[in-house]
Design a protein around this motif. Structure first.
Motif, PDB file in Angstrom:
ATOM      1  N   LEU A  94       0.660  -1.383   0.614  1.00 39.68           N
ATOM      2  CA  LEU A  94       0.504   0.023  -0.130  1.00 39.68           C
ATOM      3  C   LEU A  94       0.698   1.633  -0.225  1.00 39.68           C
ATOM      4  N   THR A  95       0.484   2.851  -0.176  1.00 38.55           N
ATOM      5  CA  THR A  95       0.912   3.630  -0.554  1.00 38.55           C
ATOM      6  C   THR A  95       0.946   4.001   0.986  1.00 38.55           C
ATOM      7  N   VAL A  96       1.944   5.200   1.083  1.00 39.50           N
ATOM      8  CA  VAL A  96       2.605   5.745   2.676  1.00 39.50           C
ATOM      9  C   VAL A  96       0.574   6.511   2.896  1.00 39.50           C
ATOM     10  N   GLN A  97       0.134   7.354   1.653  1.00 42.24           N
ATOM     11  CA  GLN A  97      -1.329   7.206   2.557  1.00 42.24           C
ATOM     12  C   GLN A  97      -1.942   6.492   2.784  1.00 42.24           C
ATOM     13  N   GLN A  98      -2.020   5.352   2.398  1.00 42.35           N
ATOM     14  CA  GLN A  98      -3.418   3.689   2.319  1.00 42.35           C
ATOM     15  C   GLN A  98      -3.261   3.710   3.167  1.00 42.35           C
ATOM     16  N   ARG A 117      -4.811  14.939   9.272  1.00 39.29           N
ATOM     17  CA  ARG A 117      -3.539  14.717   9.803  1.00 39.29           C
ATOM     18  C   ARG A 117      -2.837  14.661   9.637  1.00 39.29           C
ATOM     19  N   ILE A 118      -3.481  13.527   8.453  1.00 41.00           N
ATOM     20  CA  ILE A 118      -1.937  12.511   7.549  1.00 41.00           C
ATOM     21  C   ILE A 118      -1.220  13.428   6.779  1.00 41.00           C
ATOM     22  N   ARG A 131       4.521  11.038  -0.008  1.00 34.63           N
ATOM     23  CA  ARG A 131       2.365  10.110   0.560  1.00 34.63           C
ATOM     24  C   ARG A 131       1.994   9.121  -0.547  1.00 34.63           C
ATOM     25  N   PHE A 132       2.113   9.235  -1.735  1.00 39.53           N
ATOM     26  CA  PHE A 132       1.673   8.666  -3.229  1.00 39.53           C
ATOM     27  C   PHE A 132       2.797   7.109  -3.332  1.00 39.53           C
ATOM     28  N   GLU A 133       3.628   6.830  -2.765  1.00 36.53           N
ATOM     29  CA  GLU A 133       4.598   6.277  -3.081  1.00 36.53           C
ATOM     30  C   GLU A 133       4.543   4.695  -1.969  1.00 36.53           C
ATOM     31  N   LYS A 134       4.609   3.629  -2.644  1.00 41.47           N
ATOM     32  CA  LYS A 134       4.539   2.591  -1.855  1.00 41.47           C
ATOM     33  C   LYS A 134       5.668   2.169  -0.763  1.00 41.47           C
ATOM     34  N   GLY A 141      14.766   4.266   6.943  1.00 43.05           N
ATOM     35  CA  GLY A 141      14.548   5.105   8.156  1.00 43.05           C
ATOM     36  C   GLY A 141      13.327   6.164   7.616  1.00 43.05           C
ATOM     37  N   HIS A 142      13.048   6.156   5.913  1.00 35.59           N
ATOM     38  CA  HIS A 142      11.412   6.820   6.136  1.00 35.59           C
ATOM     39  C   HIS A 142       9.641   6.000   6.428  1.00 35.59           C
TER      40      HIS A 142
END
Length: 244
Positions: A94-98, A117-118, A131-134, A141-142
């Motif tokens: 899933l992406t960061v945002q998901q 909040r995200i 935020r749209f990267e898996k 670290g990220h």
């Protein structure tokens, strides 16, 4: 206004069969402070975290989060808690945002509030452009930054960190340590950070030294140094964790 400690642990004991993992452990943590939980492997740090997060039941003693008893008022107690485990628990596909939206939904946050909040948390961690990267595409670290953001989405009063910098390179580790310490002060949040790395301790931190299931020292850095008659934390740690 709730003036209760963010975390109160009173006379907690826990055993694995005949082996005692925690023996009469008790302490309090208040907002605005970063408390480092130090101890060698097998000291009881992971067991203590499992009790605080309710993964294990507390057979004796009492644990309160934000004034709520963790056994009698579990939902309200755990609602005050944010946690970053040692092993990553993000969905890599899933992406960061998901990932963050899913966690926000578990806490009952609506989409509009969740997205606000995200964005807020990712901006503070320098991650909003990713935020749209898996998650699979991120380095260690990220990924840790995303997990910290996730733990803070529901505005907890206590952040629990279980050796979150293990395996990270020095720049990533330094960045996360600095961020969490600033967060404790500026966000008035209580932090309990389990670690065995002395260089992650800041001079104004509070310390809890756990060894063989018992608290061997607690207090400010200066108080622990004074108690042990040492001038360096590494020497105090060595003195407190050698033998019985």
């Amino acid at each position: 206004m709730n003036t209760s400690p963010a975390l109160s642990v009173k006379d907690v004991n826990f055993s694995y069969g005949a082996k005692k993992a925690l023996d009469g452990v008790g302490f309090e943590i208040n907002p605005g402070h970063c408390t480092m939980l130090l101890g060698p492997n097998g000291a009881g740090k992971s067991t203590l975290f499992s009790l605080i997060t309710r993964l294990y039941d507390t057979p004796s003693g009492r644990i309160e989060l934000g004034g709520h008893d963790i056994k009698q008022d579990t939902c309200k107690a755990l609602a005050t808690l944010g946690i970053v485990f040692q092993q990553t628990t993000l969905d890599l596909d899933l992406t960061v945002q998901q990932n963050l939206r899913y966690h926000a939904a578990l806490h009952g946050l609506g989409r509009k509030v969740a997205d606000a909040r995200i964005t807020e948390e990712l901006e503070r961690l320098g991650m909003v452009e990713r935020r749209f990267e898996k998650v699979r595409q991120l380095n260690g670290g990220h990924r840790r930054r995303v997990e910290i953001a996730r733990a803070l989405l529901h505005k907890p009063s206590l952040l629990l960190l279980d050796e979150p910098t293990v395996g990270l390179d020095v720049p990533s580790r330094t960045s996360i340590v600095d961020y969490v310490h600033r967060l404790a002060k500026t966000g008035n949040i209580a932090v309990l950070w389990a670690s065995h790395l002395i260089d992650e301790i800041y001079p104004d931190d509070r310390l809890i030294v756990l060894h063989k299931g018992r608290i061997r020292a607690t207090g400010s850095v200066d108080q622990v140094l004074q108690t042990t008659g040492t001038s360096l934390i590494k020497d105090a740690f060595f003195k407190l964790t050698q033998g019985d």
